[in-house]
Design an enzyme around this catalytic site. Structure first.
Site, mmCIF file in Angstrom:
data_model
loop_
_atom_site.group_PDB
_atom_site.id
_atom_site.type_symbol
_atom_site.label_atom_id
_atom_site.label_comp_id
_atom_site.label_asym_id
_atom_site.label_seq_id
_atom_site.Cartn_x
_atom_site.Cartn_y
_atom_site.Cartn_z
ATOM 1 N N LYS A 1 0.830 -1.327 0.034
ATOM 2 C CA LYS A 1 0.039 -0.025 0.165
ATOM 3 C C LYS A 1 0.711 1.381 -0.008
ATOM 4 C CE LYS A 1 -1.056 -1.019 4.786
ATOM 5 N NZ LYS A 1 0.051 -0.262 5.622
ATOM 6 N N ARG B 1 -7.146 2.668 11.072
ATOM 7 C CA ARG B 1 -6.708 1.141 11.384
ATOM 8 C C ARG B 1 -7.635 0.528 12.424
ATOM 9 N NH1 ARG B 1 -0.836 1.086 9.501
ATOM 10 N NH2 ARG B 1 -0.161 -0.770 9.384
ATOM 11 N N ARG C 1 11.357 -8.277 3.902
ATOM 12 C CA ARG C 1 11.286 -6.607 3.686
ATOM 13 C C ARG C 1 12.476 -6.043 4.592
ATOM 14 N NH1 ARG C 1 5.908 -3.341 4.736
ATOM 15 N NH2 ARG C 1 5.891 -4.401 6.758
ATOM 16 N N ARG D 1 12.356 -3.917 9.957
ATOM 17 C CA ARG D 1 11.689 -3.149 10.750
ATOM 18 C C ARG D 1 11.228 -4.112 12.114
ATOM 19 N NH1 ARG D 1 6.552 -1.010 7.315
ATOM 20 N NH2 ARG D 1 5.503 -1.650 8.952
ATOM 21 N N ARG E 1 0.388 -10.145 14.341
ATOM 22 C CA ARG E 1 -0.041 -9.066 13.235
ATOM 23 C C ARG E 1 -1.196 -9.178 12.559
ATOM 24 N NH1 ARG E 1 4.700 -6.292 10.516
ATOM 25 N NH2 ARG E 1 3.502 -4.604 9.917
HETATM 26 P P1 AMP Z 1 2.792 0.389 8.565
HETATM 27 O O1 AMP Z 1 4.159 1.119 8.181
HETATM 28 O O2 AMP Z 1 1.454 1.028 7.926
HETATM 29 O O3 AMP Z 1 2.887 -0.952 8.368
HETATM 30 O O4 AMP Z 1 2.640 0.544 10.192
HETATM 31 C C1 AMP Z 1 3.673 0.195 11.146
HETATM 32 C C2 AMP Z 1 3.051 0.307 12.513
HETATM 33 O O5 AMP Z 1 2.780 1.608 12.822
HETATM 34 C C3 AMP Z 1 1.971 -0.638 12.898
HETATM 35 O O6 AMP Z 1 2.191 -1.988 13.008
HETATM 36 C C4 AMP Z 1 1.264 -0.039 14.148
HETATM 37 O O7 AMP Z 1 2.028 -0.451 15.215
HETATM 38 C C5 AMP Z 1 1.498 1.408 13.813
HETATM 39 N N1 AMP Z 1 0.519 2.126 13.011
HETATM 40 C C6 AMP Z 1 0.495 2.452 11.716
HETATM 41 N N2 AMP Z 1 -0.571 3.260 11.430
HETATM 42 C C7 AMP Z 1 -1.423 3.058 12.442
HETATM 43 C C8 AMP Z 1 -2.728 3.570 13.152
HETATM 44 N N3 AMP Z 1 -3.524 4.269 12.068
HETATM 45 N N4 AMP Z 1 -3.057 3.414 14.219
HETATM 46 C C9 AMP Z 1 -2.380 2.767 15.203
HETATM 47 N N5 AMP Z 1 -1.184 2.323 14.954
HETATM 48 C C10 AMP Z 1 -0.650 2.562 13.623
#
Ligand code: AMP
Length: 225
Positions: A18, A93, A134, A166, A177
């Site tokens: 995404k 989310r 990744r 990460r 997750r």
């Molecule tokens: P992503 O890079 O989108 O995979 O996000 C990495 C991490 O950031 C996720 O696993 C969550 O721990 C946190 N995170 C990202 N977006 C949100 C959100 N909208 N609400 C809460 N935690 C978030």
């Protein structure tokens, strides 16, 4: 392609692509991409007070509390570049975050503008393979060790810094997750589907093909409404 102001939302399981797709589309449309994950990692990488709090959740692969999310998003939305529309990557989310998104919509969009939600679908099997392979860089670049490795092992092609896994991509927490993700995303997708603003995309295709599907479906959507 765009004649109205747009807020585009990109949702999808971990490593669904995404972020990559949002970046390509954002460049094409000339609007910024606001990646929630990136904003959180920025705080964490810069060791801010909030970053230390965020670290606890990222390490466990859990969602960061809404009060922190709102603060960070509010700060980002104050920048000048969002005036002509923007893309949200990874927000909302949690179903509770939809309330905040509706407020954002009211503030930024007129009744003639659009909020469109893309859901990038990939299987859990594919997500696991992608997560394990990744690697990312502080500059925002992302690599797949097999299908999109950096030219020099361990080094970012774009900025020359060391790439890393990460914290939340730890294979030990990927199952948790994914389970959490499916549990939370269902009501969110139902909400947007009821509003007729949800577009599903097959994320298990080459990057260019996914982007083509996104653009075609967005065009169709904008021509129909
Ligand atoms: P992503 O890079 O989108 O995979 O996000 C990495 C991490 O950031 C996720 O696993 C969550 O721990 C946190 N995170 C990202 N977006 C949100 C959100 N909208 N609400 C809460 N935690 C978030």
């Amino acid at each position: 392609m765009v004649f109205k102001k747009l807020i585009l939302v990109f949702l999808g399981p971990p490593a669904s692509g995404k972020g990559t797709q949002a970046e390509i589309l954002g460049k094409d449309l000339g609007i910024p991409v606001i990646s929630m994950g990136e904003l959180l990692r920025h705080e964490y990488n810069h060791h801010t007070k909030m970053g230390r709090e965020i670290e606890k959740y990222l390490k466990k692969g859990e969602l960061v509390p809404d009060n922190i999310i709102q603060k960070i998003l509010l700060k980002r939305l104050k920048k000048e570049d969002v005036k002509r529309g923007f893309i949200l990557d990874g927000f909302p989310r949690r179903i509770e975050q939809i309330v905040y998104l509706e407020k954002i919509k009211q503030k930024f969009l007129s009744p003639f503008d659009f909020l469109v939600v893309f859901y990038i679908r990939i299987s859990d099997r594919e997500a696991k393979v992608r997560v394990v392979n990744r690697r990312v860089c502080e500059c925002g670049a992302a690599y797949h060790l097999k299908y999109n490795p950096p030219k020099k092992k361990g080094i970012c092609d774009i900025c020359g810094k060391k790439i890393y896994r990460r914290q939340d991509d730890d294979p030990k927490i990927v199952n948790k997750r994914l389970k959490d993700f499916h549990h939370r995303i269902k009501p969110i997708l139902n909400y947007f589907a009821d509003k007729n603003v949800l577009i599903e995309i097959n994320g298990e295709q080459r990057i260019e093909k996914v982007q083509k599907e996104i653009k075609n479906k967005l065009n169709k959507f904008l021509n129909f409404v």
